[in-house]
Design a protein around this motif. Structure first.
Motif, PDB file in Angstrom:
ATOM      1  N   ARG A  72      26.537  -6.171 -28.621  1.00 57.41           N
ATOM      2  CA  ARG A  72      25.652  -5.045 -29.169  1.00 57.41           C
ATOM      3  C   ARG A  72      24.486  -5.642 -30.479  1.00 57.41           C
ATOM      4  NH1 ARG A  72      29.985  -1.565 -28.044  1.00 57.41           N
ATOM      5  NH2 ARG A  72      30.642  -1.453 -30.064  1.00 57.41           N
ATOM      6  N   THR A  73      25.697  -6.452 -31.406  1.00 57.18           N
ATOM      7  CA  THR A  73      24.783  -6.581 -32.648  1.00 57.18           C
ATOM      8  C   THR A  73      25.121  -7.736 -33.218  1.00 57.18           C
ATOM      9  OG1 THR A  73      26.361  -4.142 -32.936  1.00 57.18           O
ATOM     10  CG2 THR A  73      23.858  -5.076 -33.810  1.00 57.18           C
ATOM     11  N   ILE A  74      24.213  -8.802 -32.132  1.00 54.04           N
ATOM     12  CA  ILE A  74      24.820 -10.215 -33.164  1.00 54.04           C
ATOM     13  C   ILE A  74      24.062 -10.433 -34.389  1.00 54.04           C
ATOM     14  CG2 ILE A  74      23.788 -11.813 -30.997  1.00 54.04           C
ATOM     15  CD1 ILE A  74      27.263 -12.329 -32.559  1.00 54.04           C
ATOM     16  N   THR A 119      28.179  -6.853 -36.840  1.00 50.33           N
ATOM     17  CA  THR A 119      30.015  -6.910 -36.321  1.00 50.33           C
ATOM     18  C   THR A 119      30.716  -7.149 -37.241  1.00 50.33           C
ATOM     19  OG1 THR A 119      28.643  -9.113 -34.894  1.00 50.33           O
ATOM     20  CG2 THR A 119      29.273  -7.376 -33.482  1.00 50.33           C
ATOM     21  N   TYR A 120      31.022  -7.179 -38.258  1.00 43.23           N
ATOM     22  CA  TYR A 120      32.100  -6.792 -39.106  1.00 43.23           C
ATOM     23  C   TYR A 120      32.958  -6.560 -39.799  1.00 43.23           C
ATOM     24  CZ  TYR A 120      30.417  -6.228 -43.429  1.00 43.23           C
ATOM     25  OH  TYR A 120      29.757  -5.377 -43.755  1.00 43.23           O
ATOM     26  N   ALA A 121      34.370  -6.427 -40.107  1.00 42.82           N
ATOM     27  CA  ALA A 121      35.184  -4.906 -40.976  1.00 42.82           C
ATOM     28  C   ALA A 121      36.428  -5.798 -41.790  1.00 42.82           C
ATOM     29  CB  ALA A 121      35.884  -4.741 -39.476  1.00 42.82           C
ATOM     30  N   PHE A 176      37.442  -9.023 -40.353  1.00 44.80           N
ATOM     31  CA  PHE A 176      37.325  -9.416 -39.136  1.00 44.80           C
ATOM     32  C   PHE A 176      36.045  -9.589 -38.315  1.00 44.80           C
ATOM     33  CE2 PHE A 176      40.971  -6.903 -39.459  1.00 44.80           C
ATOM     34  CZ  PHE A 176      41.700  -7.123 -38.856  1.00 44.80           C
ATOM     35  N   TYR A 177      35.437 -10.711 -37.860  1.00 44.05           N
ATOM     36  CA  TYR A 177      34.074 -10.732 -38.032  1.00 44.05           C
ATOM     37  C   TYR A 177      33.639 -12.538 -36.050  1.00 44.05           C
ATOM     38  CZ  TYR A 177      35.159 -15.435 -39.304  1.00 44.05           C
ATOM     39  OH  TYR A 177      35.507 -17.394 -39.850  1.00 44.05           O
ATOM     40  N   ILE A 178      32.720 -11.386 -35.455  1.00 41.46           N
ATOM     41  CA  ILE A 178      32.683 -12.657 -34.278  1.00 41.46           C
ATOM     42  C   ILE A 178      32.351 -14.308 -35.418  1.00 41.46           C
ATOM     43  CG2 ILE A 178      30.509 -13.188 -32.329  1.00 41.46           C
ATOM     44  CD1 ILE A 178      32.446 -10.932 -32.043  1.00 41.46           C
TER      45      ILE A 178
END
Lengths: 280, 283
Positions: free
Chosen positions: A147-149, A171-173, A206-208
């Motif tokens: 979705r949002t890279i 995309t992180y939390a 947390f991340y991509i």
């Protein structure tokens, strides 16, 4: 019926235990207004008759294969539950789950994680609750990977101290856990036996991963977490450092620390560092 | 389509090979002279790590690629991203062919995670033909279709399986990857003669053969890829090699992997049968 409609019906019979039982009990009535041809009707009736054992066996195989995928997606949670309990819960989940809405194994693992949340009171099992939340968060990040890279487009803001802008993709939390949850999860994935729980509060990013495009998790300090929140692509490193200076600290020292931290995040694939554009 | 026919006819002999798993890495190098090629699960080559490993193996072995998720039986075109990824693998490694199953792994947007049977019907055949043509165009190399093991007959079936497979192979000019263990477990579970099934197939299209072991669960023969090859399957291999110009015979051992010497002895037996078949067909 169209080929696709028949395929959907068979998939549902295999994946939805409740629907399958209804079909086995009631026959074609359970299929509602499905517009079956004579050949399809005969085939469906055979599934209740001499093909029944094969249908049920295929359903078990399908559930088993999905359970296997689950072991890769929620490894620490399943290890903590133990083989017997996790298989029992997975079978219970299989009885409740519906084929609709579960499109990928990741989506199914997320659905199973939510199912576990309903089954266990987090007050009674804090460790299980924390580990499950940790793995669920990773999966949510994974699900959002398409979705949002791309990072934010940086706004043009005047340079103050540095010509570098730090950007973390959407995309992180960041989440805070009561235990050292990264250590527990790693241990659960790789070892067996008893574990003495390190009761140290951790903040987890947390991340991509920008390089591999895979979900990742890293333990970060509170100061690093604060820095990450500022790395939104709208501030350069100087502005971030200025925002983070605490009373009594020297701004140049904080800037050096921020530069090192940002480089470290980039090395781990959690962040991009982009050149800063001067306005005017 | 005629070009696909020619491509199939001109495919070279590959010999005897093995479906590769990373835990076999040292053993396959040690027994390099016993293995003519490795077959890689195409999905595993799509990651950076898998690609790196495939590049390494390509230095030592000829590689073939076997897909799992094209879901050519689904009434929807194969997933574009997946097809593009596999096409890239084909470009990079230039295999003699690529293969996947006559099956469903996806229905609508639901990933099933397992191969399910399609109805053996004219409608289903036309769906598969459309999907296969789409794939042939994307890959630009010969495409083989494999028969699966199935434990129930999909509703809507109106043809026998051999006629169904034949119609698809001929309409698309595809080759066949004949899985003899799948055939054997189906013949036991659904009560038919496997040799009659073989006789009804267009054997000139059988390019590759898979053999594997199976197990019994609640009186159902299950294609496990986790046991030694059964004597009945060896007999089927002898029959096929004597009646078709098979280019490649592949052993599948995906779980319960034994000491590699056991795998090597199965490879030796496969080679003996394959070579005997080549002698028979050339005389």
């Amino acid at each position: 019926m169209t080929v696709l409609a028949t395929q959907r019906l068979v998939a549902r019979l295999l994946m939805d235990a409740h629907f399958r039982q209804q079909f086995l009990d009631e026959g074609l009535l359970a299929l509602g207004d499905a517009d079956l041809t004579d050949v399809e009707q005969r085939g469906m009736e055979e599934l209740r008759g001499r093909q029944r054992r094969g249908l049920e066996f295929s359903s078990t195989l399908l559930l088993g294969r999905r359970e296997q995928s689950l072991r890769g997606l929620l490894p620490a949670t399943l290890r903590l539950l133990g083989a017997n309990r996790s298989s029992r819960l997975w079978a219970d989940y299989g009885h409740q789950a519906r084929a609709e809405g579960i499109s990928t194994v990741t989506a199914e693992a997320l659905a199973f994680a939510r199912f576990l949340e309903d089954r266990f009171d987090s007050r009674n099992d804090e460790l299980l609750s924390a580990v499950r939340r940790f793995e669920r968060r990773k999966l949510e990040i994974y699900e959002s990977r398409n979705r949002t890279i791309e990072p934010h487009t940086p706004e043009v803001v005047p340079a103050i101290l540095e010509s570098t802008i730090a950007m973390i993709p959407d995309t992180y939390a960041l989440e805070v856990f009561a235990f050292d949850v990264t250590q527990i999860a790693t241990w659960l994935k790789t070892q067996s036996g008893t574990l003495s729980i390190p009761a140290i509060e951790t903040t987890v990013l947390f991340y991509i991963d920008i390089h591999t495009r895979r979900p990742a998790a890293a333990k970060v300090s509170g100061d690093m977490a604060a820095l990450i929140e500022f790395c939104d692509g709208r501030r350069n490193i100087g502005q971030i450092a200025r925002a983070l200076v605490k009373p009594g600290a020297r701004e140049p020292d904080v800037l050096r620390l921020c530069q090192a931290a940002v480089r470290e995040l980039e090395r781990h694939g959690a962040m991009r560092i982009a050149p800063f554009e001067r306005s005017g | 389509m005629a070009s696909h026919q020619l491509m199939i006819e001109r495919l070279p002999d590959c010999g005897v090979g093995l479906v590769y798993h990373p835990e076999m890495r040292n053993d396959v190098s040690r027994f390099r002279d016993k293995i003519d090629y490795l077959e890689l699960i195409a999905d595993r080559v799509l990651s950076d790590l898998g690609l790196q490993e495939a590049r390494f193996l390509a230095g030592e072995f000829r590689l073939l690629f076997h897909g799992l998720r094209l879901s050519i039986g689904s009434d929807q075109l194969p997933d574009t991203t997946y097809v593009k990824s596999l096409a890239t693998v084909v470009q990079k490694f230039d295999p003699h062919w690529i293969s996947d199953h006559i099956a469903l792994t996806r229905v609508g947007d639901i990933e099933l995670g397992r191969l399910l049977p399609v109805p053996f019907s004219a409608d289903s055949a036309s769906v598969i033909c459309r999907n296969v043509r789409h794939i042939q165009l994307a890959f630009g190399c010969p495409f083989l279709l494999e028969n699966i093991a199935y434990y129930f007959i999909a509703p809507g079936t109106e043809l026998d399986e051999a006629s169904f497979i034949t119609s698809v192979l001929e309409a698309t000019n595809s080759g066949m990857l004949l899985d003899l263990n799948n055939l054997y477990v189906n013949s036991v579970n659904h009560g038919y003669d496997p040799y009659r099934f073989l006789s009804a197939l267009p054997l000139q299209r059988v390019i590759e053969v898979h053999i594997a072991g199976h197990a019994w669960r609640d009186e159902i023969a299950v294609d496990t890829h986790g046991h030694a090859v059964d004597p009945e399957v060896w007999a089927l291999l002898e029959w096929v090699c004597a009646h078709a110009r098979v280019r490649a015979v592949t052993l599948e051992r995906d779980q319960n992997i034994p000491d590699f010497s056991e795998i090597v002895s199965e490879l030796d037996r496969m080679r003996a049968i394959w070579q005997q078949g080549r002698r028979l067909s050339s005389s």
